[in-house]
Design a protein around this motif. Structure first.
Motif, PDB file in Angstrom:
ATOM      1  N   ARG A 131      42.168  49.406  39.718  1.00  0.00           N
ATOM      2  CA  ARG A 131      43.294  49.030  39.124  1.00  0.00           C
ATOM      3  C   ARG A 131      43.227  47.412  38.969  1.00  0.00           C
ATOM      4  O   ARG A 131      42.473  46.949  40.141  1.00  0.00           O
ATOM      5  N   PRO A 132      43.399  46.848  38.054  1.00  0.00           N
ATOM      6  CA  PRO A 132      43.474  45.332  38.057  1.00  0.00           C
ATOM      7  C   PRO A 132      43.902  44.535  39.342  1.00  0.00           C
ATOM      8  O   PRO A 132      43.394  43.695  39.814  1.00  0.00           O
ATOM      9  N   ALA A 133      44.973  45.134  39.811  1.00  0.00           N
ATOM     10  CA  ALA A 133      45.482  44.450  41.160  1.00  0.00           C
ATOM     11  C   ALA A 133      44.470  44.665  42.449  1.00  0.00           C
ATOM     12  O   ALA A 133      44.666  43.976  43.428  1.00  0.00           O
ATOM     13  N   GLY A 134      43.295  45.512  42.146  1.00  0.00           N
ATOM     14  CA  GLY A 134      42.311  45.688  43.168  1.00  0.00           C
ATOM     15  C   GLY A 134      41.222  44.851  43.083  1.00  0.00           C
ATOM     16  O   GLY A 134      40.306  44.827  43.682  1.00  0.00           O
ATOM     17  N   LEU A 135      41.397  44.148  41.895  1.00  0.00           N
ATOM     18  CA  LEU A 135      39.896  43.075  41.789  1.00  0.00           C
ATOM     19  C   LEU A 135      39.870  41.855  42.396  1.00  0.00           C
ATOM     20  O   LEU A 135      38.855  41.548  42.636  1.00  0.00           O
ATOM     21  N   PRO A 136      41.054  41.331  42.709  1.00  0.00           N
ATOM     22  CA  PRO A 136      40.754  39.839  43.451  1.00  0.00           C
ATOM     23  C   PRO A 136      39.624  39.896  44.609  1.00  0.00           C
ATOM     24  O   PRO A 136      38.897  38.893  44.646  1.00  0.00           O
ATOM     25  N   GLY A 137      39.822  40.853  45.390  1.00  0.00           N
ATOM     26  CA  GLY A 137      38.896  40.886  46.639  1.00  0.00           C
ATOM     27  C   GLY A 137      37.464  41.204  46.170  1.00  0.00           C
ATOM     28  O   GLY A 137      36.506  40.402  46.423  1.00  0.00           O
ATOM     29  N   LEU A 138      37.233  41.889  45.135  1.00  0.00           N
ATOM     30  CA  LEU A 138      35.900  42.184  44.525  1.00  0.00           C
ATOM     31  C   LEU A 138      35.626  40.834  43.695  1.00  0.00           C
ATOM     32  O   LEU A 138      34.286  40.510  44.027  1.00  0.00           O
ATOM     33  N   ILE A 139      36.446  40.222  42.868  1.00  0.00           N
ATOM     34  CA  ILE A 139      35.912  38.879  42.655  1.00  0.00           C
ATOM     35  C   ILE A 139      35.649  37.922  43.268  1.00  0.00           C
ATOM     36  O   ILE A 139      34.745  37.309  43.191  1.00  0.00           O
ATOM     37  N   GLU A 140      36.436  37.830  44.743  1.00  0.00           N
ATOM     38  CA  GLU A 140      36.097  36.879  45.257  1.00  0.00           C
ATOM     39  C   GLU A 140      34.754  37.138  46.065  1.00  0.00           C
ATOM     40  O   GLU A 140      33.959  36.047  46.274  1.00  0.00           O
ATOM     41  N   ASP A 141      34.522  38.387  46.198  1.00  0.00           N
ATOM     42  CA  ASP A 141      32.931  38.657  47.045  1.00  0.00           C
ATOM     43  C   ASP A 141      31.950  38.499  46.023  1.00  0.00           C
ATOM     44  O   ASP A 141      30.996  37.865  46.223  1.00  0.00           O
ATOM     45  N   ALA A 142      31.885  38.862  44.755  1.00  0.00           N
ATOM     46  CA  ALA A 142      31.152  38.601  43.603  1.00  0.00           C
ATOM     47  C   ALA A 142      30.856  37.104  43.091  1.00  0.00           C
ATOM     48  O   ALA A 142      29.683  36.752  42.878  1.00  0.00           O
ATOM     49  N   PHE A 143      31.964  36.471  43.076  1.00  0.00           N
ATOM     50  CA  PHE A 143      31.828  35.148  42.471  1.00  0.00           C
ATOM     51  C   PHE A 143      32.336  33.859  43.337  1.00  0.00           C
ATOM     52  O   PHE A 143      32.000  32.511  43.037  1.00  0.00           O
ATOM     53  N   GLY A 144      33.046  34.359  44.390  1.00  0.00           N
ATOM     54  CA  GLY A 144      33.364  33.170  45.493  1.00  0.00           C
ATOM     55  C   GLY A 144      34.844  32.424  45.277  1.00  0.00           C
ATOM     56  O   GLY A 144      34.897  31.290  45.601  1.00  0.00           O
TER      57      GLY A 144
END
Length: 167
Positions: free
Chosen positions: A120-133
């Motif tokens: 879900r979109p709410a689960g993306l922030p951690g992935l975004i931080e890992d991938a893009f910093g």
């Protein structure tokens, strides 16, 4: 004893029109008349531009008399020309849009959502931080994705209409 703030000064501050340096306004009209208020940024900039355009004053002299630089004069004149008095109101400070959630990040996020139906979109922030910093709030991701989808659906809707019309 604390100084009580003038109601006009408070109104100017609330409207982002309070001149931070009214003491730098040395124009004779502002010093001679109560009608002119050096605390009012919009009035100061308008009168500065008027002094040059209608009064024939040199830009350098007018800018100095109103507490501004030559580039500030030209910016005020262009803003007045483009948007009228509203153009002289200082812009809100801060970023003008999502500077972390770029088109690249949002496209990547859409790919992640498409690849994993349980995500879900709410689960993306951690992935975004890992991938893009970059750290982002879950709600910011949701809103940005909604805006992106809305833009894309509008552009596709326009294309579909042209195709249906044979264009």
């Amino acid at each position: 004893m604390a100084r009580r703030r003038d109601p006009k000064e408070a109104a100017l501050a609330a409207a982002r029109c309070l001149n931070p340096h009214p003491e730098q306004v040395t124009d004779a009209d502002f010093l001679a008349s109560e009608f002119f208020d050096a605390r009012d940024t919009v009035q100061v900039k308008y009168e500065m531009v008027r002094k040059v355009r209608a009064g024939g004053a040199p830009v350098t002299e007018a800018a100095a008399a109103f507490g501004y630089s030559r580039p500030a004069y030209y910016a005020a004149a262009a803003a007045l020309e483009a948007s009228g008095l509203e153009g002289l109101v200082p812009a809100r400070p801060g970023p003008r849009g999502g500077h972390k959630l770029t088109e690249e990040v949002l496209a990547w996020a859409e790919e992640q959502l498409a690849a994993d139906p349980g995500l879900r979109p709410a689960g993306l922030p951690g992935l975004i931080e890992d991938a893009f910093g970059v750290r982002v709030h879950p709600r910011s991701v949701e809103r940005a994705l909604d805006r992106r989808r809305e833009r894309h659906s509008k552009s596709r809707g326009t294309d579909r209409t042209q195709d249906e019309e044979g264009g």
